[in-house]
Design a protein around this motif. Structure first.
Motif, PDB file in Angstrom:
ATOM      1  N   VAL A   1       0.842  -1.196   0.000  1.00 45.63           N
ATOM      2  CA  VAL A   1       0.000   0.000   0.000  1.00 45.63           C
ATOM      3  C   VAL A   1       0.880   1.250   0.000  1.00 45.63           C
ATOM      4  O   VAL A   1       1.828   1.342   0.793  1.00 45.63           O
ATOM      5  CB  VAL A   1      -0.925   0.023   1.240  1.00 45.63           C
ATOM      6  N   ILE A   2       0.569   2.180  -0.889  1.00 45.21           N
ATOM      7  CA  ILE A   2       1.187   3.510  -0.855  1.00 45.21           C
ATOM      8  C   ILE A   2       0.078   4.518  -0.578  1.00 45.21           C
ATOM      9  O   ILE A   2      -0.949   4.514  -1.264  1.00 45.21           O
ATOM     10  CB  ILE A   2       1.875   3.849  -2.195  1.00 45.21           C
ATOM     11  N   ASP A   3       0.286   5.337   0.426  1.00 44.26           N
ATOM     12  CA  ASP A   3      -0.727   6.336   0.794  1.00 44.26           C
ATOM     13  C   ASP A   3      -0.005   7.429   1.570  1.00 44.26           C
ATOM     14  O   ASP A   3       0.865   7.138   2.392  1.00 44.26           O
ATOM     15  CB  ASP A   3      -1.819   5.670   1.672  1.00 44.26           C
ATOM     16  N   ASN A   4      -0.366   8.681   1.324  1.00 46.60           N
ATOM     17  CA  ASN A   4       0.278   9.761   2.095  1.00 46.60           C
ATOM     18  C   ASN A   4      -0.564  10.164   3.304  1.00 46.60           C
ATOM     19  O   ASN A   4      -0.232  11.124   3.997  1.00 46.60           O
ATOM     20  CB  ASN A   4       0.568  10.984   1.205  1.00 46.60           C
ATOM     21  N   LEU A   5      -1.659   9.442   3.531  1.00 48.92           N
ATOM     22  CA  LEU A   5      -2.555   9.656   4.681  1.00 48.92           C
ATOM     23  C   LEU A   5      -3.151  11.072   4.700  1.00 48.92           C
ATOM     24  O   LEU A   5      -3.493  11.582   5.758  1.00 48.92           O
ATOM     25  CB  LEU A   5      -1.833   9.351   6.008  1.00 48.92           C
ATOM     26  N   SER A   6      -3.283  11.693   3.524  1.00 46.14           N
ATOM     27  CA  SER A   6      -3.870  13.041   3.501  1.00 46.14           C
ATOM     28  C   SER A   6      -5.359  12.978   3.839  1.00 46.14           C
ATOM     29  O   SER A   6      -5.870  13.839   4.549  1.00 46.14           O
ATOM     30  CB  SER A   6      -3.651  13.722   2.153  1.00 46.14           C
ATOM     31  N   SER A   7      -6.066  11.971   3.341  1.00 46.30           N
ATOM     32  CA  SER A   7      -7.449  11.761   3.790  1.00 46.30           C
ATOM     33  C   SER A   7      -7.641  10.345   4.333  1.00 46.30           C
ATOM     34  O   SER A   7      -8.619  10.074   5.023  1.00 46.30           O
ATOM     35  CB  SER A   7      -8.456  12.033   2.665  1.00 46.30           C
ATOM     36  N   GLY A   8      -6.703   9.460   4.042  1.00 46.49           N
ATOM     37  CA  GLY A   8      -6.785   8.083   4.559  1.00 46.49           C
ATOM     38  C   GLY A   8      -6.370   8.017   6.022  1.00 46.49           C
ATOM     39  O   GLY A   8      -5.784   8.958   6.552  1.00 46.49           O
ATOM     40  N   LYS A   9      -6.701   6.895   6.660  1.00 45.88           N
ATOM     41  CA  LYS A   9      -6.398   6.754   8.092  1.00 45.88           C
ATOM     42  C   LYS A   9      -5.698   5.432   8.350  1.00 45.88           C
ATOM     43  O   LYS A   9      -6.102   4.391   7.809  1.00 45.88           O
ATOM     44  CB  LYS A   9      -7.699   6.773   8.903  1.00 45.88           C
ATOM     45  N   LEU A  10      -4.697   5.481   9.220  1.00 44.63           N
ATOM     46  CA  LEU A  10      -3.958   4.254   9.552  1.00 44.63           C
ATOM     47  C   LEU A  10      -4.868   3.205  10.167  1.00 44.63           C
ATOM     48  O   LEU A  10      -4.681   2.008   9.940  1.00 44.63           O
ATOM     49  CB  LEU A  10      -2.815   4.576  10.520  1.00 44.63           C
TER      50      LEU A  10
END
Ligand SMILES: NC(=O)c1ccc[n+]([C@@H]2O[C@H](COP(=O)([O-])OP(=O)(O)OC[C@H]3O[C@@H](n4cnc5c(N)ncnc54)[C@H](O)[C@@H]3O)[C@@H](O)[C@H]2O)c1
Length: 304
Positions: free
Chosen positions: A29-38
């Motif tokens: 998974v690649i995500d910068n967590l700008s709107s996603g959540k851990l």
């Protein structure tokens, strides 16, 4: 198989990651967590906190060498795209190009792209099929069209296969109330706190609401169907916002007031997408009618 999911900590991406694990795959998974959540992210995933525009993306993909990339990471808000078109284009257009460059170098076999009904703009006929003209009326819609075109270009130039999925309004557990199809999650939050539901306009405007579990199944089908197609992911059924509100009130057995506010500028009156092609080329059709999806979300789901 080895899969990469960009945006895998987000609403739809996190459900996709869970299902990929359930059926025994390796998932990055690649995500910068700008709107996603851990907390949405499956703990078994190999997670890289990275912006898809990062210049190290190529090196990362060449190390992990996924066979299929599900590209969901995006700036997803229509209002934000209008307020800040540069950021919208940076993530949705330049980020997609950066990812495609990396996919070519890493020998990725197929890219499955999460596009949107926003590419169609104001419909000129119903139900909207994939041949409908693309007359986007927001920066977000145009950035999705541009990303689709780059994906097709990379197929023609380098042979990287793709499937483009154009989603209707997706709803389900973990959805942020800010998202494109946010009305269901906004109503769910209001009902949980027993607050009034606000409807803009008459409430007779319609949308095509598709449950997230069906969207995940469409992504899985796209991993093995004939490549290089653009396919709607929808129910083909128009539901008015009034009907949505009444259905949610009845399922949760909560009596709250419904307040009507003036119509919002730029809101499309009606939207319904034909899922016919998805059935013909992927053998996919939705399992969940709106009421069933809402019950699954509101009564059974623990957010997982
Ligand atoms: N939710 C809908 O109704 C809907 C409808 C049509 C299309 N889509 C598309 O589906 C995809 C997923 O949407 P969602 O509703 O799950 O939204 P979401 O905001 O929950 O997920 C997007 C994810 O991408 C990540 N992200 C954003 N910018 C990034 C960047 N620059 N680098 C790395 N990661 C980044 C976010 O942190 C988030 O986890 C998006 O491409 C969206 O445009 C959604």
């Amino acid at each position: 198989m080895e899969f990469l999911v960009t945006g895998g900590a987000g609403f739809i991406g996190s459900h996709l990651v869970d299902t990929l694990f359930e059926i025994g795959n390796t998932v990055y998974v690649i995500d910068n967590l700008s709107s996603g959540k851990l907390e949405n992210l499956n703990p078994s995933a190999s997670f890289y906190k990275m912006d898809i525009c990062d210049q190290n993306l190529c090196e990362l993909l060449c190390n992990i060498r996924p066979e299929v990339v599900f590209h969901l990471a995006a700036q997803v808000s229509v209002p934000c795209s209008i307020q800040n078109p540069y950021e919208d284009a940076r993530v949705n257009v330049l980020g997609t190009i950066n990812l495609l460059e990396a996919c070519v170098k890493a020998g990725v076999k197929r890219v499955i792209f999460s596009s949107s009904a926003a590419v169609y703009g104001v419909p000129i006929y119903f139900p909207i099929n994939e041949a409908h003209p693309l007359h986007a009326i927001s920066h977000y819609g145009v950035s999705k069209v541009a990303a689709e075109e780059y994906i097709k270009l990379y197929q023609r130039m380098y042979g990287t296969n793709y499937v483009i999925l154009r989603y209707a309004n997706v709803y389900g557990p973990r959805q942020d109330a800010e998202g494109e199809g946010g009305v269901v999650s906004i109503f769910a939050n209001r009902l949980a706190s027993k607050d009034a539901l606000t409807i803009f306009g008459s409430g007779e405007q319609t949308r095509d609401f598709i449950y997230v579990k069906d969207v995940v199944r469409a992504n899985l089908a796209a991993a093995t169907c004939s490549p290089n197609l653009t396919i709607n992911v929808s129910t083909g059924e128009a539901t008015s916002i009034n009907k949505l509100a009444q259905t949610m009130i009845s399922i949760t057995n909560t009596s709250v007031e419904v307040i009507y506010q003036p119509e919002r500028q730029g809101d499309i009156q009606h939207s319904v997408l034909s899922p016919q092609l998805a059935w013909e080329v992927m053998g996919w059709k939705p399992n969940y009618k709106l009421e069933d999806g809402l019950k699954d979300m509101l009564l059974n789901s623990t957010g997982q």
